[in-house]
Design a protein around this motif. Sequence first.
Motif, PDB file in Angstrom:
ATOM      1  N   MET A  36      43.009  43.456  36.593  1.00  0.00           N
ATOM      2  CA  MET A  36      43.787  42.330  36.066  1.00  0.00           C
ATOM      3  C   MET A  36      43.896  42.414  34.540  1.00  0.00           C
ATOM      4  O   MET A  36      44.963  42.172  33.974  1.00  0.00           O
ATOM      5  CB  MET A  36      43.146  41.013  36.488  1.00  0.00           C
ATOM      6  CG  MET A  36      43.162  40.784  37.982  1.00  0.00           C
ATOM      7  SD  MET A  36      44.814  40.483  38.616  1.00  0.00           S
ATOM      8  CE  MET A  36      44.955  38.746  38.254  1.00  0.00           C
ATOM      9  N   LEU A  37      42.818  42.781  33.890  1.00  0.00           N
ATOM     10  CA  LEU A  37      42.830  42.920  32.433  1.00  0.00           C
ATOM     11  C   LEU A  37      43.796  44.027  32.009  1.00  0.00           C
ATOM     12  O   LEU A  37      44.517  43.884  31.025  1.00  0.00           O
ATOM     13  CB  LEU A  37      41.419  43.201  31.919  1.00  0.00           C
ATOM     14  CG  LEU A  37      41.261  43.291  30.411  1.00  0.00           C
ATOM     15  CD1 LEU A  37      41.718  42.007  29.726  1.00  0.00           C
ATOM     16  CD2 LEU A  37      39.807  43.590  30.062  1.00  0.00           C
ATOM     17  N   ARG A  38      43.838  45.117  32.780  1.00  0.00           N
ATOM     18  CA  ARG A  38      44.795  46.199  32.486  1.00  0.00           C
ATOM     19  C   ARG A  38      46.233  45.684  32.563  1.00  0.00           C
ATOM     20  O   ARG A  38      47.077  46.050  31.735  1.00  0.00           O
ATOM     21  CB  ARG A  38      44.607  47.367  33.446  1.00  0.00           C
ATOM     22  CG  ARG A  38      43.668  48.418  32.965  1.00  0.00           C
ATOM     23  CD  ARG A  38      43.743  49.716  33.756  1.00  0.00           C
ATOM     24  NE  ARG A  38      43.752  49.562  35.192  1.00  0.00           N
ATOM     25  CZ  ARG A  38      42.670  49.381  35.952  1.00  0.00           C
ATOM     26  NH1 ARG A  38      41.485  49.320  35.389  1.00  0.00           N
ATOM     27  NH2 ARG A  38      42.783  49.263  37.256  1.00  0.00           N
ATOM     28  N   LEU A  39      46.524  44.857  33.565  1.00  0.00           N
ATOM     29  CA  LEU A  39      47.877  44.288  33.656  1.00  0.00           C
ATOM     30  C   LEU A  39      48.217  43.492  32.408  1.00  0.00           C
ATOM     31  O   LEU A  39      49.338  43.560  31.902  1.00  0.00           O
ATOM     32  CB  LEU A  39      47.987  43.370  34.885  1.00  0.00           C
ATOM     33  CG  LEU A  39      48.098  44.041  36.234  1.00  0.00           C
ATOM     34  CD1 LEU A  39      48.042  42.988  37.337  1.00  0.00           C
ATOM     35  CD2 LEU A  39      49.383  44.839  36.331  1.00  0.00           C
ATOM     36  N   HIS A  40      47.246  42.744  31.924  1.00  0.00           N
ATOM     37  CA  HIS A  40      47.465  41.944  30.725  1.00  0.00           C
ATOM     38  C   HIS A  40      47.693  42.845  29.505  1.00  0.00           C
ATOM     39  O   HIS A  40      48.638  42.650  28.748  1.00  0.00           O
ATOM     40  CB  HIS A  40      46.265  41.026  30.482  1.00  0.00           C
ATOM     41  CG  HIS A  40      46.305  40.309  29.175  1.00  0.00           C
ATOM     42  ND1 HIS A  40      47.260  39.351  28.888  1.00  0.00           N
ATOM     43  CD2 HIS A  40      45.536  40.424  28.084  1.00  0.00           C
ATOM     44  CE1 HIS A  40      47.063  38.908  27.655  1.00  0.00           C
ATOM     45  NE2 HIS A  40      46.014  39.541  27.150  1.00  0.00           N
ATOM     46  N   LYS A  41      46.837  43.845  29.331  1.00  0.00           N
ATOM     47  CA  LYS A  41      46.922  44.701  28.143  1.00  0.00           C
ATOM     48  C   LYS A  41      48.123  45.642  28.169  1.00  0.00           C
ATOM     49  O   LYS A  41      48.781  45.829  27.159  1.00  0.00           O
ATOM     50  CB  LYS A  41      45.640  45.515  27.991  1.00  0.00           C
ATOM     51  CG  LYS A  41      44.463  44.680  27.552  1.00  0.00           C
ATOM     52  CD  LYS A  41      43.223  45.535  27.358  1.00  0.00           C
ATOM     53  CE  LYS A  41      42.077  44.698  26.811  1.00  0.00           C
ATOM     54  NZ  LYS A  41      40.884  45.521  26.588  1.00  0.00           N
ATOM     55  N   GLU A  42      48.392  46.246  29.323  1.00  0.00           N
ATOM     56  CA  GLU A  42      49.449  47.260  29.404  1.00  0.00           C
ATOM     57  C   GLU A  42      50.843  46.690  29.627  1.00  0.00           C
ATOM     58  O   GLU A  42      51.831  47.305  29.256  1.00  0.00           O
ATOM     59  CB  GLU A  42      49.123  48.266  30.503  1.00  0.00           C
ATOM     60  CG  GLU A  42      47.880  49.083  30.202  1.00  0.00           C
ATOM     61  CD  GLU A  42      47.485  50.005  31.343  1.00  0.00           C
ATOM     62  OE1 GLU A  42      48.281  50.191  32.298  1.00  0.00           O
ATOM     63  OE2 GLU A  42      46.354  50.537  31.287  1.00  0.00           O
ATOM     64  N   HIS A  43      50.911  45.491  30.250  1.00  0.00           N
ATOM     65  CA  HIS A  43      52.226  44.948  30.609  1.00  0.00           C
ATOM     66  C   HIS A  43      52.448  43.524  30.112  1.00  0.00           C
ATOM     67  O   HIS A  43      53.427  42.885  30.497  1.00  0.00           O
ATOM     68  CB  HIS A  43      52.413  45.004  32.125  1.00  0.00           C
ATOM     69  CG  HIS A  43      52.297  46.390  32.676  1.00  0.00           C
ATOM     70  ND1 HIS A  43      53.267  47.341  32.503  1.00  0.00           N
ATOM     71  CD2 HIS A  43      51.288  46.992  33.358  1.00  0.00           C
ATOM     72  CE1 HIS A  43      52.893  48.467  33.070  1.00  0.00           C
ATOM     73  NE2 HIS A  43      51.690  48.285  33.593  1.00  0.00           N
ATOM     74  N   ALA A  44      51.522  43.033  29.314  1.00  0.00           N
ATOM     75  CA  ALA A  44      51.634  41.699  28.715  1.00  0.00           C
ATOM     76  C   ALA A  44      51.769  40.578  29.744  1.00  0.00           C
ATOM     77  O   ALA A  44      52.416  39.565  29.490  1.00  0.00           O
ATOM     78  CB  ALA A  44      52.787  41.649  27.715  1.00  0.00           C
ATOM     79  N   VAL A  45      51.151  40.757  30.910  1.00  0.00           N
ATOM     80  CA  VAL A  45      51.136  39.690  31.915  1.00  0.00           C
ATOM     81  C   VAL A  45      50.241  38.586  31.361  1.00  0.00           C
ATOM     82  O   VAL A  45      49.086  38.815  31.043  1.00  0.00           O
ATOM     83  CB  VAL A  45      50.623  40.203  33.274  1.00  0.00           C
ATOM     84  CG1 VAL A  45      50.540  39.073  34.276  1.00  0.00           C
ATOM     85  CG2 VAL A  45      51.527  41.312  33.785  1.00  0.00           C
TER      86      VAL A  45
END
Length: 64
Positions: A36-45
């Motif tokens: 989930m953190l990767r989604l936030h960091k890589e895709h600005a979710v």
Amino acid sequence: ERLIGIQANASSKDVTLLDGSDKSEADPIADWSAAMLRLHKEHAVKVLGGCCGTSTTHLEALAS
């Protein structure tokens, strides 16, 4: 660019494999929160949350 939020299942298994199961299955909480953190960091979710199989422990791990 249009995705602003996601409610992820606790298991990365295909939902068709989990449908109708007697028990809830979940990936390790550390793996789930890292993804989930990767989604936030890589895709600005911006809005991250849980769906099937997640618990307050999942959300606490995500918040920390």
